[in-house]
Design a protein around this motif. Structure first.
Motif, PDB file in Angstrom:
ATOM      1  N   ALA A 143      17.653  -1.590  -1.785  1.00 55.99           N
ATOM      2  CA  ALA A 143      16.480  -1.693  -1.619  1.00 55.99           C
ATOM      3  C   ALA A 143      16.191  -1.914   0.057  1.00 55.99           C
ATOM      4  O   ALA A 143      15.085  -1.611   0.445  1.00 55.99           O
ATOM      5  N   THR A 144      17.062  -2.328   0.748  1.00 60.89           N
ATOM      6  CA  THR A 144      16.928  -2.303   2.215  1.00 60.89           C
ATOM      7  C   THR A 144      16.813  -0.930   2.858  1.00 60.89           C
ATOM      8  O   THR A 144      15.879  -0.684   3.280  1.00 60.89           O
ATOM      9  N   ALA A 145      17.653   0.139   2.000  1.00 64.58           N
ATOM     10  CA  ALA A 145      17.511   1.475   2.708  1.00 64.58           C
ATOM     11  C   ALA A 145      16.335   2.026   2.193  1.00 64.58           C
ATOM     12  O   ALA A 145      15.622   2.720   2.741  1.00 64.58           O
ATOM     13  N   PRO A 186      11.278  -7.401  -0.159  1.00 64.34           N
ATOM     14  CA  PRO A 186      10.990  -7.973  -1.145  1.00 64.34           C
ATOM     15  C   PRO A 186       9.705  -6.869  -1.885  1.00 64.34           C
ATOM     16  O   PRO A 186       9.745  -6.846  -3.060  1.00 64.34           O
ATOM     17  N   GLN A 187       8.691  -6.131  -0.951  1.00 64.20           N
ATOM     18  CA  GLN A 187       8.125  -5.261  -1.709  1.00 64.20           C
ATOM     19  C   GLN A 187       8.774  -4.251  -2.324  1.00 64.20           C
ATOM     20  O   GLN A 187       8.294  -3.622  -3.422  1.00 64.20           O
ATOM     21  N   GLN A 188       9.884  -3.769  -1.738  1.00 65.59           N
ATOM     22  CA  GLN A 188      10.465  -2.616  -2.458  1.00 65.59           C
ATOM     23  C   GLN A 188      11.072  -3.216  -3.776  1.00 65.59           C
ATOM     24  O   GLN A 188      11.028  -2.254  -4.836  1.00 65.59           O
ATOM     25  N   ILE A 189      11.804  -4.203  -3.760  1.00 65.38           N
ATOM     26  CA  ILE A 189      12.069  -4.769  -5.209  1.00 65.38           C
ATOM     27  C   ILE A 189      10.932  -4.991  -6.129  1.00 65.38           C
ATOM     28  O   ILE A 189      11.183  -4.653  -7.433  1.00 65.38           O
ATOM     29  N   ALA A 190       9.985  -5.304  -5.702  1.00 63.27           N
ATOM     30  CA  ALA A 190       8.892  -5.580  -6.602  1.00 63.27           C
ATOM     31  C   ALA A 190       8.367  -4.174  -6.930  1.00 63.27           C
ATOM     32  O   ALA A 190       7.915  -3.965  -8.107  1.00 63.27           O
ATOM     33  N   HIS A 191       8.123  -3.041  -6.146  1.00 66.04           N
ATOM     34  CA  HIS A 191       7.858  -1.896  -6.627  1.00 66.04           C
ATOM     35  C   HIS A 191       8.830  -1.416  -7.662  1.00 66.04           C
ATOM     36  O   HIS A 191       8.396  -0.794  -8.613  1.00 66.04           O
ATOM     37  N   ALA A 209      10.756  -3.089  -9.589  1.00 64.36           N
ATOM     38  CA  ALA A 209      10.359  -3.799 -11.003  1.00 64.36           C
ATOM     39  C   ALA A 209       9.232  -3.230 -11.723  1.00 64.36           C
ATOM     40  O   ALA A 209       9.177  -3.385 -12.774  1.00 64.36           O
ATOM     41  N   ARG A 210       8.093  -2.991 -10.995  1.00 58.03           N
ATOM     42  CA  ARG A 210       6.907  -2.523 -11.522  1.00 58.03           C
ATOM     43  C   ARG A 210       7.269  -0.957 -12.246  1.00 58.03           C
ATOM     44  O   ARG A 210       6.759  -0.740 -13.233  1.00 58.03           O
ATOM     45  N   LEU A 213       8.187   2.103 -16.846  1.00 60.52           N
ATOM     46  CA  LEU A 213       9.115   2.970 -17.685  1.00 60.52           C
ATOM     47  C   LEU A 213       9.359   2.477 -19.097  1.00 60.52           C
ATOM     48  O   LEU A 213       9.432   3.132 -19.982  1.00 60.52           O
ATOM     49  N   GLU A 214       9.627   1.181 -19.138  1.00 62.75           N
ATOM     50  CA  GLU A 214      10.017   0.512 -20.330  1.00 62.75           C
ATOM     51  C   GLU A 214       8.903   0.455 -21.658  1.00 62.75           C
ATOM     52  O   GLU A 214       9.112   0.899 -22.713  1.00 62.75           O
ATOM     53  N   MET A 215       7.581   0.880 -21.042  1.00 65.63           N
ATOM     54  CA  MET A 215       6.486   0.907 -21.886  1.00 65.63           C
ATOM     55  C   MET A 215       5.866   2.120 -21.775  1.00 65.63           C
ATOM     56  O   MET A 215       4.930   2.599 -22.646  1.00 65.63           O
TER      57      MET A 215
END
Length: 119
Positions: free
Chosen positions: A18-20, A30-35, A37-38, A43-45
């Motif tokens: 995520a840092t990279a 945190p924005q990357q991780i949230a991205h 997650a979305r 994808l699951e839906m």
């Protein structure tokens, strides 16, 4: 503390990735991780990806060969992640020592190294 700001523990490899990725995408970690997650949620839906079949294969009750290419890619990524996690937890040296057993391994040059039993 609000739900949006609750701390969450992440595996080190996920945080490093995520840092990279955050640096490349001009996001905070945190924005990357949230991205991500979305993306995972979507994808699951997604009607294009049969998430139910991916879950069945990962649970051992479905056929990998019956999956489409996108589903196979998801399964391969999950398998790689699980294998890495399992390998990180292995410590055969300690297990052999605890059992009083000797063991052998090859060094980087291919020469056999014998580790005698201790105790």
């Amino acid at each position: 503390m609000s739900r949006a700001s609750q701390p969450t523990r992440l595996p080190p490899d996920v945080y490093e990735s995520a840092t990279a990725a955050a640096h490349i995408a001009s996001r905070t970690v945190p924005q990357q991780i949230a991205h991500w997650a979305r993306l995972g949620r979507e994808l699951e839906m997604s009607p294009q990806v049969n998430h139910r079949e991916v879950v069945r294969v990962l649970a051992g009750s479905g056929s990998y060969d019956a999956l489409g290419k996108p589903e196979q890619a998801i399964v391969r990524e999950e398998w790689a992640s699980r294998i890495s996690e399992l390998r990180a937890g292995l410590n055969y040296e300690a297990e052999f020592a605890a059992a009083g057993e000797s063991y052998s391994e090859a060094d980087e040059g291919g020469d056999v190294i014998v580790h005698p039993a201790h105790g």
